[in-house]
Design a protein around this motif. Sequence first.
Motif, mmCIF file in Angstrom:
data_model
loop_
_atom_site.group_PDB
_atom_site.id
_atom_site.type_symbol
_atom_site.label_atom_id
_atom_site.label_comp_id
_atom_site.label_asym_id
_atom_site.label_seq_id
_atom_site.Cartn_x
_atom_site.Cartn_y
_atom_site.Cartn_z
ATOM 1 N N ASN A 67 -1.411 -6.328 10.092
ATOM 2 C CA ASN A 67 -1.263 -7.781 9.986
ATOM 3 C C ASN A 67 -1.011 -8.395 11.361
ATOM 4 O O ASN A 67 -1.568 -9.440 11.705
ATOM 5 C CB ASN A 67 -0.115 -8.126 9.032
ATOM 6 N N ALA A 80 -2.779 -9.855 1.313
ATOM 7 C CA ALA A 80 -1.804 -9.010 0.623
ATOM 8 C C ALA A 80 -0.406 -9.517 0.932
ATOM 9 O O ALA A 80 -0.138 -10.016 2.023
ATOM 10 C CB ALA A 80 -1.941 -7.553 1.066
ATOM 11 N N PHE A 159 0.133 -1.510 2.812
ATOM 12 C CA PHE A 159 -0.073 -2.884 3.277
ATOM 13 C C PHE A 159 -1.109 -2.917 4.401
ATOM 14 O O PHE A 159 -2.015 -3.763 4.407
ATOM 15 C CB PHE A 159 1.258 -3.469 3.759
ATOM 16 N N GLN A 162 -4.557 -2.427 2.983
ATOM 17 C CA GLN A 162 -5.014 -3.598 2.247
ATOM 18 C C GLN A 162 -5.458 -4.711 3.188
ATOM 19 O O GLN A 162 -6.521 -5.313 3.002
ATOM 20 C CB GLN A 162 -3.905 -4.086 1.314
ATOM 21 N N ARG A 175 -12.560 -8.403 -4.141
ATOM 22 C CA ARG A 175 -11.297 -7.993 -3.535
ATOM 23 C C ARG A 175 -10.420 -7.261 -4.552
ATOM 24 O O ARG A 175 -9.774 -6.263 -4.221
ATOM 25 C CB ARG A 175 -10.551 -9.197 -2.977
ATOM 26 N N LEU A 179 -8.968 -3.508 -4.331
ATOM 27 C CA LEU A 179 -7.557 -3.165 -4.492
ATOM 28 C C LEU A 179 -7.383 -2.003 -5.462
ATOM 29 O O LEU A 179 -6.576 -1.100 -5.236
ATOM 30 C CB LEU A 179 -6.763 -4.388 -4.981
ATOM 31 N N GLN A 183 -6.012 2.096 -4.767
ATOM 32 C CA GLN A 183 -4.857 2.604 -5.500
ATOM 33 C C GLN A 183 -5.167 3.876 -6.275
ATOM 34 O O GLN A 183 -4.284 4.457 -6.895
ATOM 35 C CB GLN A 183 -4.352 1.517 -6.466
ATOM 36 N N ARG A 220 6.069 -6.424 -3.980
ATOM 37 C CA ARG A 220 5.015 -6.724 -3.019
ATOM 38 C C ARG A 220 3.640 -6.386 -3.595
ATOM 39 O O ARG A 220 2.688 -7.153 -3.479
ATOM 40 C CB ARG A 220 5.244 -5.927 -1.731
ATOM 41 N N TRP A 221 3.550 -5.223 -4.256
ATOM 42 C CA TRP A 221 2.288 -4.799 -4.853
ATOM 43 C C TRP A 221 1.886 -5.727 -6.003
ATOM 44 O O TRP A 221 0.738 -6.161 -6.088
ATOM 45 C CB TRP A 221 2.435 -3.354 -5.326
ATOM 46 N N THR A 224 0.635 -9.016 -4.636
ATOM 47 C CA THR A 224 -0.705 -8.915 -4.053
ATOM 48 C C THR A 224 -1.765 -9.034 -5.142
ATOM 49 O O THR A 224 -2.764 -9.750 -4.973
ATOM 50 C CB THR A 224 -0.863 -7.576 -3.301
ATOM 51 N N THR A 228 -4.303 -12.417 -5.820
ATOM 52 C CA THR A 228 -5.747 -12.211 -5.865
ATOM 53 C C THR A 228 -6.322 -12.797 -7.155
ATOM 54 O O THR A 228 -7.373 -13.451 -7.147
ATOM 55 C CB THR A 228 -6.081 -10.709 -5.779
#
Length: 289
Positions: A67, A80, A159, A162, A175, A179, A183, A220-221, A224, A228
């Motif tokens: 990032n 993300a 992260f 992603q 997207r 993702l 995973q 966080r997951w 994300t 999306t």
Amino acid sequence: MWLVEDTESALRDRVREVLRAHPGSQRAFAEQIGLDATKLSKSLAGTRRFTPAELTRIAETGNVTVNWLINGSDEAETVAAAPQRSAVLSRTGDAQEAGRHQQILDAAWHLIAERGYHAVRVSDVAQQCGVSAATIHYHFPGRDDLLTEALRHSVRQAFDRQVAELHSIDDAHERLLRLVELQLPKPGLLRLEWSIWLQVWNESARNPKMGVLHSDSYTRWHDTIARTIREGQQQGVFVADTDPDDLALSLTALIDGLGIQVLTDRPGRSVERMRQVLHDYVNRDIVRH
């Protein structure tokens, strides 16, 4: 057009900053990340683009986040949800000391993923790194700290992947499927990450401190996935009458359950079967028809 060029130029400048801070030559850095030195030079000159995998390796080796490389900030709003501040590596301090910390963390992460947390001793990590147990304790005072940092390491890795893989994908449907792909517990790095998560889930049931860290990381997951889906609703490609958080809850639960079945080798459960079931769910319950 100019915006894209400016972004790429800023990315190259930040990679150069990583190179300046890293001990050794540019060629040595290229070798360390598994990239041909000529390709690195061409990428820095702007005649080729860094691949997502290359950006991820540059970030990990340079003790930064993808990032930051792409957007100039660890916590920039992106495709993300960013990890908690505590899960982001600091770029300050002695480069050699940071390199030693990363070496120990990498060794502990792999040992825990491969052998199991309770089977790994501090002496095992020390032997793997070629250092004393005292050096391990300097960086990780207690054994629980190794698992805590292993989880944070997994969160940072996920992260970074992603952001690197998704930042150029505008279509929310594409997207979301990417993702899902990121995973799947494929052999190699992703399967090791799943091993870490399984052990964290187990430890979280008895350790409130680990439970808090797990909750923050899992949020966080979830976020994300939810953002999306929300963007896909705005684009008109996903169903508009269902709360994105509800859809994210169902999808993440399905991923978790299938992932556990694949990891434990349940008959009839494979990465390919998991992928198909998840795609069917997305197309049936999330995609607008």
